[in-house]
Design a protein around this motif. Structure first.
Motif, PDB file in Angstrom:
ATOM      1  N   LEU A  25       0.922  -1.389   0.339  1.00 36.35           N
ATOM      2  CA  LEU A  25      -0.152   0.088  -0.004  1.00 36.35           C
ATOM      3  C   LEU A  25       0.977   1.306   0.153  1.00 36.35           C
ATOM      4  CD1 LEU A  25      -2.709  -0.978   2.637  1.00 36.35           C
ATOM      5  CD2 LEU A  25      -3.278   0.084   0.290  1.00 36.35           C
ATOM      6  N   GLN A  26       2.002   1.714   1.174  1.00 30.70           N
ATOM      7  CA  GLN A  26       3.253   2.336   0.732  1.00 30.70           C
ATOM      8  C   GLN A  26       3.615   2.789  -0.272  1.00 30.70           C
ATOM      9  OE1 GLN A  26       4.945   1.438   4.647  1.00 30.70           O
ATOM     10  NE2 GLN A  26       4.500   2.760   5.667  1.00 30.70           N
ATOM     11  N   ALA A  27       3.570   1.533  -0.897  1.00 26.24           N
ATOM     12  CA  ALA A  27       4.609   1.915  -2.712  1.00 26.24           C
ATOM     13  C   ALA A  27       3.502   2.358  -3.443  1.00 26.24           C
ATOM     14  CB  ALA A  27       4.941  -0.027  -2.565  1.00 26.24           C
ATOM     15  N   GLU A  28       1.954   2.259  -3.450  1.00 25.54           N
ATOM     16  CA  GLU A  28       0.978   2.204  -4.741  1.00 25.54           C
ATOM     17  C   GLU A  28       0.661   3.929  -3.947  1.00 25.54           C
ATOM     18  OE1 GLU A  28      -2.733   0.983  -5.828  1.00 25.54           O
ATOM     19  OE2 GLU A  28      -2.188  -0.877  -4.156  1.00 25.54           O
ATOM     20  N   VAL A  29       0.691   4.220  -2.865  1.00 27.16           N
ATOM     21  CA  VAL A  29       0.537   5.852  -2.308  1.00 27.16           C
ATOM     22  C   VAL A  29       1.787   6.357  -2.553  1.00 27.16           C
ATOM     23  CG1 VAL A  29       0.818   7.027  -0.434  1.00 27.16           C
ATOM     24  CG2 VAL A  29      -0.906   5.070  -0.328  1.00 27.16           C
ATOM     25  N   ARG A  30       3.543   6.036  -2.807  1.00 29.47           N
ATOM     26  CA  ARG A  30       3.801   6.763  -2.800  1.00 29.47           C
ATOM     27  C   ARG A  30       3.566   7.893  -4.516  1.00 29.47           C
ATOM     28  NH1 ARG A  30       4.608  10.429  -0.229  1.00 29.47           N
ATOM     29  NH2 ARG A  30       5.830  11.095  -2.008  1.00 29.47           N
ATOM     30  N   GLU A  31       3.324   6.137  -5.357  1.00 26.95           N
ATOM     31  CA  GLU A  31       3.579   5.973  -6.607  1.00 26.95           C
ATOM     32  C   GLU A  31       2.190   6.882  -7.261  1.00 26.95           C
ATOM     33  OE1 GLU A  31       3.574   2.663  -8.478  1.00 26.95           O
ATOM     34  OE2 GLU A  31       3.247   3.593 -10.716  1.00 26.95           O
ATOM     35  N   LEU A  32       1.491   7.301  -6.429  1.00 24.65           N
ATOM     36  CA  LEU A  32      -0.667   7.800  -7.016  1.00 24.65           C
ATOM     37  C   LEU A  32      -0.029   9.210  -6.209  1.00 24.65           C
ATOM     38  CD1 LEU A  32      -2.778   5.573  -6.233  1.00 24.65           C
ATOM     39  CD2 LEU A  32      -2.672   6.930  -8.539  1.00 24.65           C
ATOM     40  N   ALA A  33       1.258   9.474  -5.258  1.00 22.22           N
ATOM     41  CA  ALA A  33       1.425  11.049  -4.971  1.00 22.22           C
ATOM     42  C   ALA A  33       2.756  12.001  -6.108  1.00 22.22           C
ATOM     43  CB  ALA A  33       2.044  11.110  -3.513  1.00 22.22           C
ATOM     44  N   MET A 307      -8.628   7.629  12.431  1.00 19.48           N
ATOM     45  CA  MET A 307      -9.505   7.433  11.665  1.00 19.48           C
ATOM     46  C   MET A 307      -9.014   7.681  10.066  1.00 19.48           C
ATOM     47  SD  MET A 307     -13.046   9.363  12.366  1.00 19.48           S
ATOM     48  CE  MET A 307     -14.340   9.241  13.390  1.00 19.48           C
ATOM     49  N   ILE A 308      -7.912   8.310   9.807  1.00 16.14           N
ATOM     50  CA  ILE A 308      -7.169   7.758   8.729  1.00 16.14           C
ATOM     51  C   ILE A 308      -6.119   6.636   8.714  1.00 16.14           C
ATOM     52  CG2 ILE A 308      -5.281   9.363   7.535  1.00 16.14           C
ATOM     53  CD1 ILE A 308      -7.718  11.032   8.693  1.00 16.14           C
ATOM     54  N   THR A 309      -5.996   5.968   7.935  1.00 14.05           N
ATOM     55  CA  THR A 309      -5.387   4.208   7.391  1.00 14.05           C
ATOM     56  C   THR A 309      -4.750   4.420   6.104  1.00 14.05           C
ATOM     57  OG1 THR A 309      -7.879   3.597   6.508  1.00 14.05           O
ATOM     58  CG2 THR A 309      -6.765   3.886   9.074  1.00 14.05           C
ATOM     59  N   LEU A 310      -4.072   3.363   6.332  1.00 15.86           N
ATOM     60  CA  LEU A 310      -3.352   3.195   4.699  1.00 15.86           C
ATOM     61  C   LEU A 310      -4.409   3.112   3.525  1.00 15.86           C
ATOM     62  CD1 LEU A 310      -0.596   4.037   4.030  1.00 15.86           C
ATOM     63  CD2 LEU A 310       0.051   1.375   4.577  1.00 15.86           C
ATOM     64  N   PRO A 311      -5.462   2.165   3.705  1.00 15.11           N
ATOM     65  CA  PRO A 311      -6.250   2.118   2.449  1.00 15.11           C
ATOM     66  C   PRO A 311      -7.464   3.071   2.062  1.00 15.11           C
ATOM     67  CG  PRO A 311      -6.019   0.002   3.834  1.00 15.11           C
ATOM     68  CD  PRO A 311      -5.383   1.276   4.567  1.00 15.11           C
ATOM     69  N   LYS A 312      -7.870   4.693   3.035  1.00 10.31           N
ATOM     70  CA  LYS A 312      -8.001   5.318   2.717  1.00 10.31           C
ATOM     71  C   LYS A 312      -7.229   6.239   2.672  1.00 10.31           C
ATOM     72  CE  LYS A 312     -10.911   5.410   6.528  1.00 10.31           C
ATOM     73  NZ  LYS A 312     -11.166   5.634   8.195  1.00 10.31           N
ATOM     74  N   LEU A 313      -5.894   5.902   2.518  1.00 11.34           N
ATOM     75  CA  LEU A 313      -5.047   7.107   2.476  1.00 11.34           C
ATOM     76  C   LEU A 313      -5.049   7.361   0.245  1.00 11.34           C
ATOM     77  CD1 LEU A 313      -2.659   9.724   1.983  1.00 11.34           C
ATOM     78  CD2 LEU A 313      -1.547   8.065   2.885  1.00 11.34           C
ATOM     79  N   LEU A 314      -4.954   5.929   0.566  1.00 11.53           N
ATOM     80  CA  LEU A 314      -4.762   4.927  -0.665  1.00 11.53           C
ATOM     81  C   LEU A 314      -6.123   5.581  -1.944  1.00 11.53           C
ATOM     82  CD1 LEU A 314      -3.408   3.729  -2.855  1.00 11.53           C
ATOM     83  CD2 LEU A 314      -4.937   1.846  -2.438  1.00 11.53           C
TER      84      LEU A 314
END
Ligand code: 13P
Ligand code: SF4
Length: 345
Positions: A25-33, A307-314
């Motif tokens: 998830l962290q890798a996806e988040v960084r790529e999308l960011a 309430m802020i979670t990694l899946p919600k951030l993605l």
């Protein structure tokens, strides 16, 4: 009786993620960011996996400064709603997203614009200082904002520029107000709001942790329900003032970095009791692995921050949700006290 602490839901989404899922998830988040030209800002109380993926982790003041300086198109705010509003006020041309719109704040909810307007009307010559933990509508009726990092400096600045006799209306946090009064030796009109997480850290918690860790230093957030009694212990000589530090979350991190350098030199592991929301412990442990941090109250967890979670951030980054935008007219007025605060320090 001590107030009941709002707890992070047990077995919440982020706790069910495996290390492998978190990494993916962290890798996806960084790529999308990066493809979205987004900056991720996270408060010190966020869960570790969100702190790890953020571009900047900090306290309310540091996050406001980062938002003001951001050069990207989108800001994703991993924190609570008033923080995302502040970013929107400072950057009206940017898209500000929050991963969960329900991430509120019990302290910000303790005063609304109508209540502040009535309070102001009672003291027409008064100067209003409001903690940033307030809604944009409340900020629009405020003269100066402050955070826990600069509340004393902001109030001192008002006395020196508006005159020593100025009446100050300070809110909404009564514990922070009491701390400022004690530091400056002056009385203000203080609103009786509080954050139930911090107010729930009581003098008895400090007494118990002090008894178990007599050599530990005390790091206390001035919003805490124990802050007044600790200041009284210091004044009475019961606690050595050198071992007590009243600090914002950013101030705690700076303390930890300095303590780490000292423990390296002395080769000894130090102990510090931490009176604030427990998310802070992760940030402190990262900054100072050579220091033992002990929560003053291990149940002091803010359900809103969690309430802020990694899946919600993605989801937020992928679907461009949930946008926080303050209406122009309110934003223009709310910006004035925030800019004044940032200019003071
Ligand atoms: P600071 O990070 O400014 O110390 O504030 C703590 C807090 O409670 C944020 O909601
Ligand atoms: Fe608000 Fe308290 Fe949570 Fe901070 S810890 S966001 S002040 S409810």
């Amino acid at each position: 009786m001590a107030p009941t602490l709002p707890m992070a839901p047990a077995g919440g989404h982020s706790q069910e993620l495996s290390a492998r899922q978190i990494a993916a998830l962290q890798a996806e988040v960084r790529e999308l960011a990066s493809t979205r030209d987004a900056v991720i800002l996270a408060h010190n109380y966020q869960v570790p996996e969100v702190q790890q993926v953020a571009d900047y982790v900090g306290d309310s003041l540091g996050l406001s400064r980062q938002a003001a300086a951001a050069e990207c198109e989108t800001i994703v705010f991993c924190g609570v709603h008033f923080m995302a509003e502040t970013a929107s006020i400072l950057c009206p041309q940017k898209t500000v997203l929050i991963p969960d719109l329900d991430a509120g704040c019990s302290l910000a909810a303790s005063i609304d614009a109508e209540q502040l307007a009535q309070w102001r009307a009672q003291y027409p010559r008064g100067v209003v200082v409001m903690y940033v933990n307030t809604t944009a509508e409340v900020k629009a009726l405020t003269d100066y904002c402050c955070t826990s990092a600069n509340a004393v400096d902001v109030v001192r600045h008002i006395y020196s520029t508006h005159g020593e006799e100025t009446e100050i209306l300070f809110g909404p946090d009564m514990w922070l107000g009491a701390y400022v009064e004690r530091e400056l030796g002056r009385r203000m009109h203080v609103w009786d709001g509080e954050c139930h997480v911090h107010a729930g850290i009581r003098p008895a918690d400090i007494d118990a942790t002090r008894a178990a860790h007599p050599d530990a230093e005390l790091l206390i957030h001035p919003e805490c329900g124990c802050s007044t009694s600790v200041m009284e212990y210091v004044a009475a000589g019961d606690i050595d003032s050198g071992g007590v530090h009243m600090l914002s979350t950013g101030g705690m991190l700076r303390y930890a970095q300095a303590a780490e350098r000292e423990s390296d030199r002395a080769g000894a592991r130090r102990e510090a009791v931490v009176a604030t929301e427990t998310g802070m412990l992760y940030a402190l442990e990262q900054a100072a692995p050579g220091v033992s941090f002990i929560p003053a109250n291990a149940e002091a967890s803010c359900m809103y921050m969690k309430m802020i979670t990694l899946p919600k951030l993605l989801d937020a980054l992928r679907d461009n949700k949930f946008e926080v935008r303050v209406p122009d007219e309110i934003a223009a007025r709310a910006r004035i006290p925030i800019d004044r605060m940032i200019a003071i320090g």
